[in-house]
Scaffold this active site. Structure first.
Site, PDB file in Angstrom:
ATOM      1  N   SER A 246     -14.001 -19.330  -9.937  1.00 19.91           N
ATOM      2  CA  SER A 246     -12.588 -19.380  -9.691  1.00 19.91           C
ATOM      3  C   SER A 246     -12.517 -20.484  -8.477  1.00 19.91           C
ATOM      4  O   SER A 246     -13.290 -21.018  -7.685  1.00 19.91           O
ATOM      5  CB  SER A 246     -11.670 -18.142  -9.503  1.00 19.91           C
ATOM      6  OG  SER A 246     -11.758 -17.750  -8.130  1.00 19.91           O
TER       7      SER A 246
ATOM      8  N   LYS B  76     -16.579 -13.720 -11.681  1.00 16.00           N
ATOM      9  CA  LYS B  76     -15.661 -14.680 -12.285  1.00 16.00           C
ATOM     10  C   LYS B  76     -15.385 -15.768 -11.444  1.00 16.00           C
ATOM     11  O   LYS B  76     -14.951 -15.741 -10.173  1.00 16.00           O
ATOM     12  CB  LYS B  76     -14.477 -14.050 -12.705  1.00 16.00           C
ATOM     13  CG  LYS B  76     -13.161 -14.978 -13.356  1.00 16.00           C
ATOM     14  CD  LYS B  76     -13.786 -15.411 -14.793  1.00 16.00           C
ATOM     15  CE  LYS B  76     -12.766 -16.004 -15.381  1.00 16.00           C
ATOM     16  NZ  LYS B  76     -13.098 -16.368 -16.805  1.00 16.00           N
TER      17      LYS B  76
ATOM     18  N   VAL C  26       0.785  -1.290  -0.101  1.00 16.14           N
ATOM     19  CA  VAL C  26      -0.053  -0.141  -0.113  1.00 16.14           C
ATOM     20  C   VAL C  26       0.780   1.116  -0.038  1.00 16.14           C
ATOM     21  O   VAL C  26       0.825   1.988  -0.851  1.00 16.14           O
ATOM     22  CB  VAL C  26      -0.886  -0.101   1.121  1.00 16.14           C
ATOM     23  CG1 VAL C  26      -1.717   1.355   1.273  1.00 16.14           C
ATOM     24  CG2 VAL C  26      -2.118  -1.066   1.255  1.00 16.14           C
ATOM     25  N   GLY C  27       1.819   1.561   1.089  1.00 19.55           N
ATOM     26  CA  GLY C  27       2.560   2.652   1.217  1.00 19.55           C
ATOM     27  C   GLY C  27       3.440   2.887  -0.131  1.00 19.55           C
ATOM     28  O   GLY C  27       3.492   4.153  -0.418  1.00 19.55           O
TER      29      GLY C  27
ATOM     30  N   CYS D  84      -6.467  -8.732   1.705  1.00 26.05           N
ATOM     31  CA  CYS D  84      -7.518  -7.745   2.389  1.00 26.05           C
ATOM     32  C   CYS D  84      -8.941  -8.311   2.420  1.00 26.05           C
ATOM     33  O   CYS D  84      -9.670  -8.213   3.571  1.00 26.05           O
ATOM     34  CB  CYS D  84      -7.706  -6.591   1.416  1.00 26.05           C
ATOM     35  SG  CYS D  84      -6.543  -5.343   1.783  1.00 26.05           S
TER      36      CYS D  84
ATOM     37  N   VAL E 276       1.179   0.500   7.906  1.00 24.02           N
ATOM     38  CA  VAL E 276       1.848  -0.691   8.312  1.00 24.02           C
ATOM     39  C   VAL E 276       0.807  -1.948   8.332  1.00 24.02           C
ATOM     40  O   VAL E 276      -0.523  -1.465   7.889  1.00 24.02           O
ATOM     41  CB  VAL E 276       2.140  -0.618   9.678  1.00 24.02           C
ATOM     42  CG1 VAL E 276       3.510   0.475   9.560  1.00 24.02           C
ATOM     43  CG2 VAL E 276       1.072  -0.019  10.577  1.00 24.02           C
TER      44      VAL E 276
ATOM     45  N   LEU F 129      -7.077   0.211  -4.024  1.00 22.75           N
ATOM     46  CA  LEU F 129      -6.473  -0.414  -5.026  1.00 22.75           C
ATOM     47  C   LEU F 129      -6.227  -1.622  -5.128  1.00 22.75           C
ATOM     48  O   LEU F 129      -6.750  -2.401  -4.154  1.00 22.75           O
ATOM     49  CB  LEU F 129      -5.074   0.227  -5.010  1.00 22.75           C
ATOM     50  CG  LEU F 129      -3.977  -0.112  -4.027  1.00 22.75           C
ATOM     51  CD1 LEU F 129      -3.383  -1.237  -4.157  1.00 22.75           C
ATOM     52  CD2 LEU F 129      -2.764   1.062  -3.709  1.00 22.75           C
TER      53      LEU F 129
ATOM     54  N   PHE G 280      -1.801 -15.017  -5.479  1.00 22.09           N
ATOM     55  CA  PHE G 280      -3.396 -15.071  -5.387  1.00 22.09           C
ATOM     56  C   PHE G 280      -4.009 -14.583  -6.650  1.00 22.09           C
ATOM     57  O   PHE G 280      -5.192 -15.005  -6.803  1.00 22.09           O
ATOM     58  CB  PHE G 280      -3.632 -14.561  -4.031  1.00 22.09           C
ATOM     59  CG  PHE G 280      -3.687 -12.997  -4.194  1.00 22.09           C
ATOM     60  CD1 PHE G 280      -5.194 -12.414  -4.600  1.00 22.09           C
ATOM     61  CD2 PHE G 280      -2.808 -12.086  -4.078  1.00 22.09           C
ATOM     62  CE1 PHE G 280      -5.348 -11.000  -4.875  1.00 22.09           C
ATOM     63  CE2 PHE G 280      -3.002 -10.614  -4.351  1.00 22.09           C
ATOM     64  CZ  PHE G 280      -4.247 -10.235  -4.427  1.00 22.09           C
TER      65      PHE G 280
END
Length: 490
Positions: free
Chosen positions: A269, A267, A15-16, A276, A89, A163, A338
């Site tokens: 799978s 989709k 993320v950061g 997340c 973090v 994101l 993933f």
């Protein structure tokens, strides 16, 4: 008016790192410093071999690194020099104590808050970027209030990221929305305004949403829970399709054309993964239980249970097709990340599928174009006997090596390259009958070709029709499972 000239981001992870590199590129007048305790990670950010793979990230970093973008382990100096501090973090799920397996562990968030309070001076805007439970900002604010000096003041904002890995740079440069939550006090509104102006450099004002802090925090959890629920919903339908003869791709297309539903995240799978979805849904489950809303908690818990069920169901199908035993059989797993276009393996469905197959004694040969071998071994060794993992698992540097002498191929990640493999070459080197299990529905257009080569094809949400072969003396198609017609004497 608060003007932000210097930004510090604590946490140089998924993320950061990308978020602040894009901010640096879009705001050339702002100095952005990303800091982390992990020296190896910072060293990688300062090299040509970045610690994470993300399409377009390398180009963004190289365009502003050393100009107004810096990566450092000097956390205290970066905090002191910053007008605005992002906390990015990790917030893992607790592994022990109250809320084990569901609640978020906020020890890193708390450590950041205490360090910021300890070394800061002047006015600071502190922004939650990590995914946190509702009212976490209040905890940070209490730490600041208990440690504030007369020469120091803080404002705490919530600015969750939305994101997706694999498209992070595109998502950051052209977001659906930017969400900023803060206090409804004059000071809180000025802090919101300051962060608002940063995003205004490239994001239309109409896409920047402001709320109170708690609405912002809950919106992040709710968004991920809704997306995860859509995946579990279509995966539940895939199980029905396999039994009835329907095709989940056709069903998904049909319902996706309804504008009230839409086509995104339909989709089918082997299940969702990543850092997340599972974590945030479990966090929401724990929050609902803590708020005495057991019915709501059970509803969201079912999203996780369907995801687990899909992984087990797919693994059981592999075992069943291989004559109900995979003991000492070589199985090639293609893909460990993933999802495609990332090297992230957190909560990857491949980890779970691998463990189910290892429990049955299968010998796994794993190939992924972006995941490092040591990461695969680490993920599979967690909670397992390392000697057992080393005995059953081989990491292949080439997909053809992984498939040689294998009983079956299992596609676990939707890497585009798996559509382009030379399957005739692969089939020739496999044991027969040779199976392909497509856990991502990426080979749909190749089914007829694969069957003609000789593969037994199994896929998610569809019963693949029996291959049709041709009798050598007549052009009469004969299903493989039926005997050839008897010839009559002339």
């Amino acid at each position: 008016m608060v003007e932000v000239k210097s930004i510090c981001c604590i946490g140089a992870g998924y993320v950061g790192g990308p978020t602040c590199t894009v901010i640096a590129q879009m705001c050339p007048e702002v100095t952005v410093t990303v800091v982390d305790l992990n020296e190896d990670r910072i060293r990688a950010w300062n090299s040509d071999n970045l610690p994470i793979f993300e399409p377009g990230l390398q180009e963004v970093v190289e365009s502003c690194r050393g100009v107004n973008l810096f990566f450092s382990t000097d956390i205290d100096t970066a905090i002191q020099d910053a007008d605005l501090i992002f906390i990015s973090v990790n917030t893992p799920t607790k592994t022990f104590g109250i809320g084990k397996g569901r609640a978020a562990d906020l020890k890193y968030i708390e450590a950041c808050a205490r360090r910021i309070a300890d070394v800061s001076r002047g006015c600071k805007i502190v922004v939650e970027k990590s995914t946190v439970p509702v009212r976490a900002a209040e905890s940070i604010r209490r730490i600041f209030n208990a440690n504030t000096k007369s020469s120091l003041s803080f404002q705490v904002l919530s600015n969750p990221e939305f994101l997706a890995e694999g498209t992070a740079i595109a998502d950051l440069k052209n977001p659906d929305r930017v969400l900023i939550g803060g206090d409804e006090t004059p000071e809180g509104q000025r802090a919101i305004e300051a962060l608002h102006r940063i995003y205004e450099h490239w994001v239309p004002k109409s896409k920047i949403i402001t709320t109170n802090t708690w609405s912002s925090e809950l919106s992040k959890l709710a968004a991920n829970a809704f997306l995860a629920q859509r995946i579990s919903s279509i995966n539940s339908i895939s199980a029905v399709c396999e039994v009835t003869g329907a095709d989940v791709e056709e069903v998904a297309h049909a319902i996706g054309t309804d504008r009230r539903i839409g086509s995104r995240f339909l989709k089918a799978s082997v299940g969702f993964g990543g850092s997340c979805f599972q974590k945030d849904v479990l966090n929401l489950v724990y929050l609902c239980e803590a708020l005495s809303l057991p019915e709501v908690a059970r509803y969201w818990q079912q999203v996780i249970e369907i995801n687990d069920y899909q992984r087990k169901r797919f693994s059981s199908r592999i075992i069943g097709c291989l004559f109900n035993t995979v003991t000492d059989k070589k199985i090639a797993l293609l893909g460990f990340a993933f999802k495609k276009d990332t090297g992230d393996t957190r909560e990857s469905s491949t980890i779970y599928i691998s463990r189910y197959l290892m429990d049955e004694g299968a010998r796994l040969h794993i190939y992924d174009p972006k995941v490092k071998p040591e990461q695969i071994v680490q993920d599979l060794s967690h909670g397992e006997d390392p000697s057992r993992v080393s005995h059953l698992v081989t990491i292949s540097a080439d997909p053809y090596d992984a498939c040689e002498d294998a009983h079956a191929i299992v596609i676990c990640t939707e890497w585009d390259m798996f559509k382009e493999l030379e399957y005739e070459r692969i089939y020739a080197a496999m044991l027969k009958p040779a199976f392909i299990f497509d856990g991502r529905r990426i080979l749909d257009s190749l089914h007829e070709e694969l069957q003609h080569i000789g593969f037994q094809v199994e896929t998610i949400g569809k019963r693949v029709k029996q291959r049709i072969s041709f009798n050598g003396s007549k052009n009469t198609p004969t299903p493989d499972h039926l005997p050839a017609p008897k010839r009559t004497k002339q």
